[in-house]
Design an enzyme around this catalytic site. Structure first.
Site, PDB file in Angstrom:
ATOM      1  CG  ASP A   8      -1.706   1.261   1.420  1.00 37.35           C
ATOM      2  OD1 ASP A   8      -1.662   2.115   0.518  1.00 37.35           O
ATOM      3  OD2 ASP A   8      -2.370   1.390   2.462  1.00 37.35           O
ATOM      4  CE  LYS A  71      -1.262   7.121  -3.481  1.00 39.57           C
ATOM      5  NZ  LYS A  71      -1.806   6.216  -2.459  1.00 39.57           N
ATOM      6  CD  GLU A 149      -4.748   3.925  -2.527  1.00 40.11           C
ATOM      7  OE1 GLU A 149      -5.574   4.765  -2.127  1.00 40.11           O
ATOM      8  OE2 GLU A 149      -3.591   4.201  -2.864  1.00 40.11           O
ATOM      9  CG  ASP A 171      -9.804   4.782   1.053  1.00 38.12           C
ATOM     10  OD1 ASP A 171      -9.267   5.367   2.021  1.00 38.12           O
ATOM     11  OD2 ASP A 171      -9.159   4.139   0.215  1.00 38.12           O
TER      12      ASP A 171
END
Lengths: 693, 549
Positions: A8, A71, A149, A171
């Site tokens: 992850d 990211k 994800e 999420d």
């Protein structure tokens, strides 16, 4: 025995997992014994890096040679950070992080690791995914598969479930927000719809806190502590702690020391929730949008699965309970679920490639069906050629692997021609709201005598989330040679009007699809009609055609609009089922679609079409015929398709010509519609339809 | 079969584990996904108690509401924490930690947790152990057993290691130090001797750092205030010292920033400096280890195969270094330092559960009553069949069920005796000596001191000395009982028989009989060191009334 890990790769934290001897996914701790490694890199020198908690601490100390949150810049060619005279792209930085994760995992597990499944946010586009794969390669990891994800979290949850259910995955991570709706059925996890806001995450809650305290400090001492980067970093770290504290305590304290002054502040949980209410509201809007896309309501969900550290905030938990009417699903680790799901997937990939199964999984998930997180399309011109629009080829939420072929008409000249395709990602026609992610040039288009050639453009999207584009010239059947070229630095032309070159213009077609939604259509006929309408939309060159959907029964659906957006049309067609169930337009036959069609098509130039689908006898046939004639007088062509209890004579009366009236059966509905689309595309709407042959 | 969870109730961190479906002991992470939870309790309000990280953070903002290191005060009759108008005893504070561990674990696993095994240091005395049990009771838990930390660690170690070996378990935790010699065999864990200090642990290393920080701060800023007398700063430094210590375990240097008022000082410390500051502490563990080794020799064990490092504080490189220096020819192994104790307790819990279940099955199949079966009245065949049935019913491997027979041979952690008068001097006459194999039962006869005594006071003491007679100053009174209603005209030196019985958990039961009149006194020692009566009931009542987060 070969080991593949799940990774992850998060905005704020990363984690590694593996399937253990008993077949269960477990987190692999890093060298410090932590389950999570902060996605932070400290450059001690150009070649010596420190990754993780220590780097995060250095950042808190105001050390400037620290990279974090990179990211968010994956795939961005303009993003570059410099440390000790060396520049690093987001891919380089991710590679450093991945290498550290890999090395630590090798030490902890005491074996070599060469393969991994890496998770990415659902919103990541082709470029970002490719950048992620590249980063892994640099870290000497072979990527077995890239998975989204929320899907990974669902896999981790799904393997523990024994009953079929539909859930929403909410999420909220450190920097991103994703909503995904999925069905867990037997041994399959099927993603139905997904979407998110990648500019929203726990970090925004932190920033609100800092803003709140800094404003008070400024008020008191007249200085803004946020002016100074070192001070800001320090506040950032401590504000995050306050936020976490407020998930447990009712109050928390904060101090700011800046420029010789000290301010002591206190905040209650209620105040914190008040100053961040709008952030929560943004997640609400997004969740409801995705629910709508999935054609579901809160009541129809079996539960809401919370993923991501930020869902620990009581305000999120309370909100979910309020919206869904039940407490969120328990029993899943919000920080680890994504990573554990990746390990399960890695194991499945490994088992599939090995001749004998490597492990038998404790769970029951053997298949994962994901859907497109975004629509993919290309840049086209709008109906009156006054501006560029985004023309969607593969609509969002379509099952992966997905492939779509769309015809595009171009005028051919004496010489062989080139066709430039700009790959887009976005949900609306408005170019500004889309991301342009690639440019492809197809060459070798041959001259055809009619002057207009059809190029079938095929988009393919595979399980790894990468796009393949191909084009075939329909008249010659030849595949065009393709070259991927860099995007021009100057893309400002997309904001200007396309150049008006009359002779190369292909006429723009406007079509109304009017579907009889009376009670007799219920069930199988409606399903076939939906399939037929979807097929029609797929076969049509939407860069040169606009379509409006007009369901009718006792009433005509209000405010139909002409659009070139394939996703909108697909969603619209999907909604016919719920319209039928709820009787939005009634269940009788007391109206007809021609007055409304005329209103809608009046502003458009020819060629214009109304395609009517009827399965029974309408109550006021005379009125319908009279209005249909009015349309015909305006030059609008009416194609009437009937089946079941439809009246053949009546169909002929409303159609512009006998050839345009077709009585068929359910089985042929799909092919009839697709034939119409093909003819419309190939003739530019000028040829005769000749359905009866 | 019910699951019995293992809880390592530590001075600085606690941890909960259970044996999962595959037969492996696994830790259940807390709400924040951490595998260990700080043993810190904050009484936010009368009805709101916070445990763990967030309680620990409150050391820097509301230190007056926060309790840490409560384990060091278990069994201390004088300890009380006043907060929000309520007086909290150590048992209740520990109960909140247990409650939090159990709550988070059951939230995570989705089922209720009732039965637990709790660990305590081997060096804990009687009252500390009893207080630990009471904490479990207050938390609403069914404490199946108390198991000593090094024994639990050895049990976890023994699961994966089948050859016979003698290991020295060096267990340096956050607040306690245990050093134990244990023989690990395939189906047997045998404790030979124990030593240690339950007032020595990682916290003391932190304290050294805090002193260093304060001095540095003073030197750099010139601020003359004693910053350690400010509770918020003290809490802040406590957290930072621990952080720096951990950083220095993996890196050569660490940095920390101290803010007091508007003054800021950046602390930079290298590992050598830290090692130098804490040298005496590490050396003290070696001294205690050597004392234990002397005792082991007396028990006939003069060599051992390896040193097993357990407890989070053994992560400090200086510990391995000093052990290597002092035991150059012995292999030193770090064994799952943070979790092995909780895991061992979980294994022990499962063994207890299997044992109970086997008794139930055998009793059901044969019609014998449970106590009968418990006392060993069954055939080998009946046992084997019951084991198979249990394995089938619970989806366990037969090996796991068989392994549950692992025998734990423990020894007394202390010597226990009574207060007597000898040659006009008050001394302690030990009845059970330290390192006696448990369970143990010993009886000694004494005489009444004077003529016509109406009652006799039996004062029970514990000490660390393996001798029959010990000075009171070397002993600690752990409770007493009075034999009343003695026969009239009892002459001096009439016989009184005192029996001490210690069970496998190391808990003592005392019986005293005045033989002439056959007056018997059977008591669990009465002591004010362990919560009881109304205080206990009030604490229990609060367990259900508070919101725990």
């Amino acid at each position: 025995m070969e080991t593949a890990i799940g990774i992850d790769l998060g905005t704020t934290f990363s984690a590694v997992s593996v399937i253990d001897e008993s077949g269960k996914p477990v987190i692999v701790k890093n060298a410090l014994g932590e389950s999570l490694t902060p996605s932070v890199i400290f450059f001690e020198s150009a070649n010596n890096t420190v990754v993780g908690s220590e780097a995060k601490e250095m950042q808190a100390f105001g050390e400037s040679n620290v990279a974090s949150f990179f990211k968010r810049n994956m795939g961005d060619v303009n993003f570059e950070l410099n440390f000790h005279g060396k520049s690093f792209s987001a891919t380089d930085l991710s590679a450093i992080l991945l290498k550290k994760l890999k090395d630590d995992a090798e030490t902890t597990l005491n074996r070599k690791i060469a393969k991994a499944v890496v998770t990415v946010p659902a919103y990541f586009n082709d470029l970002q995914k490719k950048a992620t794969i590249k980063a892994a390669e640099k870290a000497e990891l072979e990527v077995l598969r890239i998975i989204n994800e929320p899907t990974a979290a669902a896999i981790a949850f799904g393997v523990t479930q024994s009953k079929n259910q539909t859930i929403l995955v909410y999420d909220l991570g450190g920097g991103t927000f994703d909503v995904t709706i999925l069905k867990i059925e037997d041994s399959t996890i099927q993603v139905i719809a997904t979407g998110g806001d990648h500019e929203l995450g726990g970090k925004d809650w932190d920033n609100r806190l800092i803003g709140y305290f800094a404003a008070q400090f400024k008020n008191e001492f007249g200085e803004d502590p946020l002016d100074d980067a070192v001070s800001f970093n320090d506040l950032l770290v401590r504000a995050e702690n306050v936020k976490k504290q407020l998930s447990t305590s009712q109050t928390s304290k904060f101090y700011i020391v800046y420029d010789g002054n000290r301010g002591n502040y206190e905040i209650t949980r209620a105040k914190f929730e008040e100053i961040t209410q709008d952030l929560l509201q943004r997640t609400t809007s997004k969740a409801e949008e995705i629910l709508q896309e999935a054609n579901l309501t809160w009541e129809q969900l079996d539960g809401v699965l919370l993923v991501g550290g930020s869902t620990r905030m009581p305000m999120v938990i309370n909100w979910v309970e309020q919206m869904s009417g039940k407490p969120p699903i328990k029993g899943i680790n919000v920080d680890e679920a994504v990573c554990l799901g990746a390990a399960i997937q890695a194991n499945i990939e490994l088992s599939e490639s090995a001749s004998v199964p490597v492990f038998s999984l404790g769970g029951r998930i053997s298949k994962i069906e994901d859907v497109m997180s975004h629509s993919l399309g290309l840049i086209a011109e709008n109906s009156d050629r006054s501006r560029y629009i985004n023309s969607i080829i593969i609509p969002k939420n379509k099952k992966i692997p997905a492939s779509e072929v769309r015809p595009y008409q171009i005028r051919t000249g004496r010489q062989t021609q080139e066709l430039e395709i700009y790959l887009t990602q976005g949900e609306t026609e408005i170019i500004g709201e889309c991301k342009i992610i690639g440019k492809y040039v197809f060459s070798g288009i041959e001259y055809v005598s009619s002057g207009i050639s059809i190029i079938d453009i095929e988009y393919q999207y595979d399980e790894n989330g990468t796009v393949q584009i191909a084009a075939t010239q329909r008249e010659t059947g030849k595949k065009l040679s393709m070259e991927e070229v860099p995007l021009p630095a100057d893309m400002s032309w997309i904001d200007r009007a396309p150049e008006q070159i009359q002779e190369t213009a292909v006429p723009h077609i406007s079509v109304v699809i009017a579907v009889d939604l009376s009670g007799s259509m219920s069930g199988h006929p409606l399903a076939e009609a939906q399939k037929a309408a979807k097929g029609f939309v797929e076969k049509l060159d939407l860069s040169n055609a606009s379509v409006a959907l007009m369901p009718f029964a006792d009433r005509v659906e209000e405010n139909p609009e002409l659009t070139q957006n394939a996703k909108k049309l697909t969603n619209g067609i999907n909604q016919w089922s719920s319209m039928m169930d709820s009787g939005t337009v009634g269940w009788g036959n007391s109206t007809h679609p021609f007055d409304e069609s005329l209103k809608l098509l009046k502003k458009r130039d020819n060629p214009r079409f109304v395609i009517v689908l009827a399965d029974g006898v309408w109550s006021y046939q005379d009125r319908a015929i009279a209005s249909a004639k009015k349309c015909a007088a305006e030059g609008i062509e009416i194609i009437a398709i009937g089946f079941g209890g439809a009246d053949k004579k009546f169909l002929q009366a409303i159609a512009t010509s006998d050839e345009n009236a077709l009585f068929t059966n359910l089985e042929n509905l799909v092919s009839s519609f697709s034939k119409i689309a093909q003819v419309l595309t190939e003739t530019g709407g000028k040829g005769s339809i000749r359905l009866n042959q | 079969m019910d699951k019995i969870f293992g809880i390592d109730l530590g001075t600085t961190y606690s941890c909960i584990a259970y044996v999962d479906e595959s037969g492996k002991p696994v830790v259940v992470p807390n709400e924040d996904n951490e595998r260990t939870t700080p043993s810190v309790v904050a009484f936010e309000g009368e009805a709101s108690v916070i445990v763990g990280n967030y309680a620990k953070n409150m050391l820097t903002t509301d230190p007056e509401k926060v309790v840490s290191f409560i384990k060091r005060d278990m069994g201390n009759p004088y300890y009380v924490k006043k907060c929000n108008g309520i007086e909290y005893k150590p048992e209740e504070i520990s109960a909140r930690i247990l409650q939090k561990l159990v709550k988070d674990a059951s939230d995570k696993l989705g089922f209720e947790i009732k039965d637990v095994v709790i660990t305590c240091p081997a060096y804990f005395g009687e009252n500390e152990k009893l207080a630990t049990k009471k904490a479990g009771e207050i938390a609403g838990l069914n404490v199946k057993s108390i198991i000593e930390e090094p024994v639990a660690a050895a049990l976890a170690y023994g699961i994966d290691h089948t050859q016979n070996q003698t290991v020295l378990v060096y267990d340096l935790g956050g607040g306690t130090f245990d050093v134990t010699m244990i023989k690990v065999k395939p189906q047997e864990i045998q404790v030979i001797v124990k030593g240690g200090d339950h007032q020595l642990g990682g916290k003391d290393w932190d304290n050294s750092l805090m002193g260093f920080f304060a001095e540095k701060f003073k030197g750099e800023t010139g601020v003359e205030d004693d910053i350690l007398s400010n509770p918020e700063i003290l809490g802040d430094l406590q957290i930072k010292a621990e952080k720096v210590k951990k950083t220095l375990s993996v890196r050569d240097n660490a940095k920390e920033k101290i803010v007091y008022g508007t003054d800021t000082s950046n602390i930079d410390i290298i590992r050598e400096k830290f090692d130098e500051l804490t040298k005496d502490l590490a050396e003290r563990t070696i001294m205690l280890t050597n004392l234990m080794l002397d005792d082991a020799k007396k028990e006939g064990v003069s060599s051992f195969d390896k040193i097993l490092m357990v407890g989070g504080s053994t992560k400090m490189p200086q510990i391995k270094e000093i052990l290597e220096k002092n035991f150059p020819n012995i292999s030193i192994e770090a064994f799952d330092q943070d979790e092995s104790v909780a895991k061992g307790a979980a294994i022990y819990g499962q063994q207890l559960a299997i044992g109970e279940e086997l008794i139930r099955i055998i009793s059901e199949k044969t019609g014998k009553n449970k106590d009968d079966v418990k006392s060993g009245n069954y055939t080998e065949k009946e046992k084997v069949e019951a084991q198979q049935q249990l394995a089938d019913e619970n989806g366990l491997k037969i090996g796991t069920v068989q392994k549950a027979e692992t025998k734990i041979i423990n020894v007394a952690s202390k010597s226990f005796g009574v207060e007597v008068i000898e040659n006009n001097r008050v001394v302690i006459s030990n009845i059970i000596l330290i390192h006696t194999v448990l369970p143990a039962k010993c009886t000694k006869k004494y005489g009444t001191l004077e003529d016509n005594m109406q009652n006799i006071r039996i004062a029970v003491y514990e000490n660390n000395i393996k001798e029959d007679t010990v000075a009171t100053s070397d002993s600690k009174e752990i409770g007493q009982g009075i034999i009343e209603g003695l026969p009239a005209n009892l002459p001096a030196n009439s016989p009184v028989q005192v029996t001490f019985e210690i069970d496998r958990e190391g808990l003592i039961n005392v019986t005293a009989v005045e033989l002439t009149g056959n007056n018997e006194l059977n008591f669990r020692i009465e002591t004010n060191s362990v919560i009881s009566g109304e205080e206990l009931e009030a604490a229990k009542a609060r367990s259900n009334a508070i919101k725990l987060s």
